[in-house]
Scaffold this motif. Structure first.
Motif: not given
Ligand code: MN
Length: 154
Positions: A32-35, A96-112, A121-124
């Motif tokens: 997953f990532v959050v920009h 979408g003009a403008g700056k994009v940075i990664i706010w958080d990233s990592g892995t997750y487990i899809p439970e549903k 279940d985020f592991r960021g």
């Protein structure tokens, strides 16, 4: 759960027998990532790997780090997996003009993962633990969801 009986009798950390695919899938870590996207209006883009694409939502306020805050999340178009690593400036005049940075990233487990409710279940680094996305009918919009952190015990 078709393999309930089969699973109950076996510990796949100890036996070389095959675990059913569904069980492997359940344990699978997806990315997953959050920009943080400094477009006309600052917003955050939540992106979850699922079935080979990044399912994406635009979140107008910073994603909640604690429980008790519900954020609106507007579902937007799927993005390619490669987008998870993107950081940079989208030029003026482009979508979408403008700056994009990664706010958080990592892995997750899809439970549903359904059309109406997603539990992950985020592991960021910032997003840790169980979160829910639930479809809502906010102001009649068809693509709006609520995004929030689950209580520890459910
Ligand atoms: Mn965006």
């Amino acid at each position: 759960m078709p393999f309930e009986e089969y699973l109950k009798k076996r510990d796949f950390k100890k036996t070389p027998e095959p675990a059913p695919k569904a069980e492997i899938q359940k344990e699978k870590h997806l990315i997953f990532v959050v920009h943080e996207h400094h477009a006309t209006h600052l917003h955050w883009d939540l992106r979850l790997e699922y079935e080979g694409v990044l399912k994406s939502w635009a979140v107008p306020k910073e994603p909640p780090l604690a429980q008790g805050l519900k954020r609106l999340a507007i579902e937007v178009e799927d993005h390619p997996l490669e987008y998870a690593k993107f950081e940079g400036a989208i030029p003026e005049g482009q979508y979408g003009a403008g700056k994009v940075i990664i706010w958080d990233s990592g892995t997750y487990i899809p439970e549903k993962f359904s059309d109406k409710e997603i539990i992950v279940d985020f592991r960021g680094k910032k997003l840790l633990g169980k979160y829910v996305l639930v479809k809502t009918a906010f102001r009649g919009a068809k693509n709006s969801w609520l995004f929030f952190k689950l209580q520890h015990k459910l």
